[in-house]
Scaffold this motif. Sequence first.
Motif, PDB file in Angstrom:
ATOM      1  N   ALA A 279       0.824  -1.211   0.000  1.00  0.00           N
ATOM      2  CA  ALA A 279       0.000   0.000   0.000  1.00  0.00           C
ATOM      3  C   ALA A 279       0.855   1.257   0.000  1.00  0.00           C
ATOM      4  CB  ALA A 279      -0.925  -0.002   1.214  1.00  0.00           C
ATOM      5  N   ILE A 280       2.075   1.158   0.529  1.00  0.00           N
ATOM      6  CA  ILE A 280       2.977   2.307   0.567  1.00  0.00           C
ATOM      7  C   ILE A 280       3.805   2.400  -0.703  1.00  0.00           C
ATOM      8  CG2 ILE A 280       4.986   3.283   1.747  1.00  0.00           C
ATOM      9  CD1 ILE A 280       3.835   2.137   4.356  1.00  0.00           C
ATOM     10  N   THR A 281       4.391   1.296  -1.122  1.00  0.00           N
ATOM     11  CA  THR A 281       5.254   1.333  -2.306  1.00  0.00           C
ATOM     12  C   THR A 281       4.457   1.594  -3.574  1.00  0.00           C
ATOM     13  OG1 THR A 281       5.106  -1.081  -2.539  1.00  0.00           O
ATOM     14  CG2 THR A 281       6.947  -0.211  -1.261  1.00  0.00           C
ATOM     15  N   ALA A 282       3.168   1.257  -3.569  1.00  0.00           N
ATOM     16  CA  ALA A 282       2.346   1.500  -4.755  1.00  0.00           C
ATOM     17  C   ALA A 282       2.243   2.984  -5.071  1.00  0.00           C
ATOM     18  CB  ALA A 282       0.953   0.908  -4.552  1.00  0.00           C
ATOM     19  N   GLN A 283       2.414   3.833  -4.051  1.00  0.00           N
ATOM     20  CA  GLN A 283       2.318   5.276  -4.258  1.00  0.00           C
ATOM     21  C   GLN A 283       3.679   5.964  -4.247  1.00  0.00           C
ATOM     22  OE1 GLN A 283      -1.161   7.235  -2.421  1.00  0.00           O
ATOM     23  NE2 GLN A 283      -1.457   5.350  -1.261  1.00  0.00           N
ATOM     24  N   ALA A 284       4.752   5.184  -4.103  1.00  0.00           N
ATOM     25  CA  ALA A 284       6.110   5.748  -4.112  1.00  0.00           C
ATOM     26  C   ALA A 284       6.501   6.121  -5.548  1.00  0.00           C
ATOM     27  CB  ALA A 284       7.083   4.729  -3.536  1.00  0.00           C
ATOM     28  N   PRO A 285       7.497   7.016  -5.724  1.00  0.00           N
ATOM     29  CA  PRO A 285       8.286   7.644  -4.662  1.00  0.00           C
ATOM     30  C   PRO A 285       7.599   8.875  -4.088  1.00  0.00           C
ATOM     31  CG  PRO A 285       9.134   8.326  -6.783  1.00  0.00           C
ATOM     32  CD  PRO A 285       8.028   7.342  -7.074  1.00  0.00           C
ATOM     33  N   TYR A 286       8.061   9.263  -2.890  1.00  0.00           N
ATOM     34  CA  TYR A 286       7.541  10.434  -2.196  1.00  0.00           C
ATOM     35  C   TYR A 286       8.611  11.526  -2.207  1.00  0.00           C
ATOM     36  CZ  TYR A 286       4.241   6.935  -0.495  1.00  0.00           C
ATOM     37  OH  TYR A 286       3.301   5.940  -0.416  1.00  0.00           O
ATOM     38  N   ASP A 287       8.194  12.763  -2.387  1.00  0.00           N
ATOM     39  CA  ASP A 287       9.185  13.842  -2.359  1.00  0.00           C
ATOM     40  C   ASP A 287       9.310  14.490  -0.986  1.00  0.00           C
ATOM     41  OD1 ASP A 287       6.779  15.191  -2.479  1.00  0.00           O
ATOM     42  OD2 ASP A 287       7.152  16.131  -4.422  1.00  0.00           O
ATOM     43  N   LEU A 288       8.463  14.075  -0.021  1.00  0.00           N
ATOM     44  CA  LEU A 288       8.638  14.447   1.378  1.00  0.00           C
ATOM     45  C   LEU A 288       8.327  13.233   2.237  1.00  0.00           C
ATOM     46  CD1 LEU A 288       9.134  16.378   3.730  1.00  0.00           C
ATOM     47  CD2 LEU A 288       6.754  17.151   3.524  1.00  0.00           C
ATOM     48  N   VAL A 289       9.324  12.784   2.997  1.00  0.00           N
ATOM     49  CA  VAL A 289       9.180  11.639   3.902  1.00  0.00           C
ATOM     50  C   VAL A 289       9.365  12.140   5.323  1.00  0.00           C
ATOM     51  CG1 VAL A 289      10.102   9.395   4.597  1.00  0.00           C
ATOM     52  CG2 VAL A 289      10.040  10.025   2.166  1.00  0.00           C
ATOM     53  N   ILE A 290       8.376  11.892   6.180  1.00  0.00           N
ATOM     54  CA  ILE A 290       8.425  12.296   7.585  1.00  0.00           C
ATOM     55  C   ILE A 290       8.411  11.021   8.431  1.00  0.00           C
ATOM     56  CG2 ILE A 290       7.326  13.644   9.412  1.00  0.00           C
ATOM     57  CD1 ILE A 290       5.712  15.037   7.073  1.00  0.00           C
ATOM     58  N   ALA A 291       9.328  10.911   9.385  1.00  0.00           N
ATOM     59  CA  ALA A 291       9.344   9.750  10.271  1.00  0.00           C
ATOM     60  C   ALA A 291       9.707  10.211  11.675  1.00  0.00           C
ATOM     61  CB  ALA A 291      10.330   8.699   9.779  1.00  0.00           C
TER      62      ALA A 291
END
Length: 313
Positions: free
Chosen positions: A214-226
């Motif tokens: 569910a996460i990789t299907a929408q990757a890549p991300y240009d802002l990652v917050i952890a």
Amino acid sequence: MSAEVDSWKTSFPCTRAEAEAIDAGELAIDAVLMTTEEVEDDVERWRLDAYTEQEPDAAMIAALRALAPSAAGVAPVIEPLTDEDWVAMSQQGLEPIREGRFVVHTSAHPVDAPEGGRAFLIDAGRAFGTGHHATTSGCLRMLDAMADRAFASVIDVGTGTGLLAFAAAHLWPEARIVATDIDPSAIEVTQVNAAANRIGGVDLVVADGALSDAITAQAPYDLVIANILAGPLVSMAPELAAIADAGATIVLAGLLETQRVQVVAAFAGCGCTLEEFDRRGDWTILRLRAGAARYVPSTPPDPKGRDGWALDI
């Protein structure tokens, strides 16, 4: 009908030195320990609170008393707690906090949004992230400072209450935003908070790590917050880099200043470079830039989301 007692609180006075000497991870005490400064800047006026599921017996009281030698001869204060007590306690002392254009408040302390900004109602409860901890408030400041940037795809890993995802949704309303947490109850809390704050369009995902389908299907991300902890940040560095676009911004929190070098080194090994850090007391918030290295799946990802990934430079 009176509420049912579900836990107990045992309190002793202590000093700041005694409070700082307590290492709960090395104690064989079946209790959640908290220390509180009762009088500001008075090193002698602190309090040790221990939360237990059962009424404390003589052995538990003796073990707690040993942590606060200055309280020798002082009788402990023992209180039964109900669900209602926990709700009331969770709201005490949580005054609204302000970071840039954001203000975060609880139901007990309502406040209007600042001009041109946004107020978020986040009650303390089952998930971490009311904005009152230095890591969360520091992330809010970091996001606020980037308001003039353009982000099209944002992910908040370890979302807790959803607060940072909500802030991102306010700053970049056209962005695709994903909020994920390993704890299903955190996602439930985020759903409640999203409704209370009229936040829409945030995709909520329960996931262990960052490589679920569910996460990789929408990757890549240009802002990652952890905003998690240093240990998970180090172990997850490859997978957080995996979902970050080349040149993406990565905001990390939940680490102590003493852990900064270790976390930065882990991400440097994945091609990320440190651009800024904000130290708040013992805690530090990092802003990094992802490198040009890209992680691509060499085989279909493992169902647990961690196998089958290879570095493609």
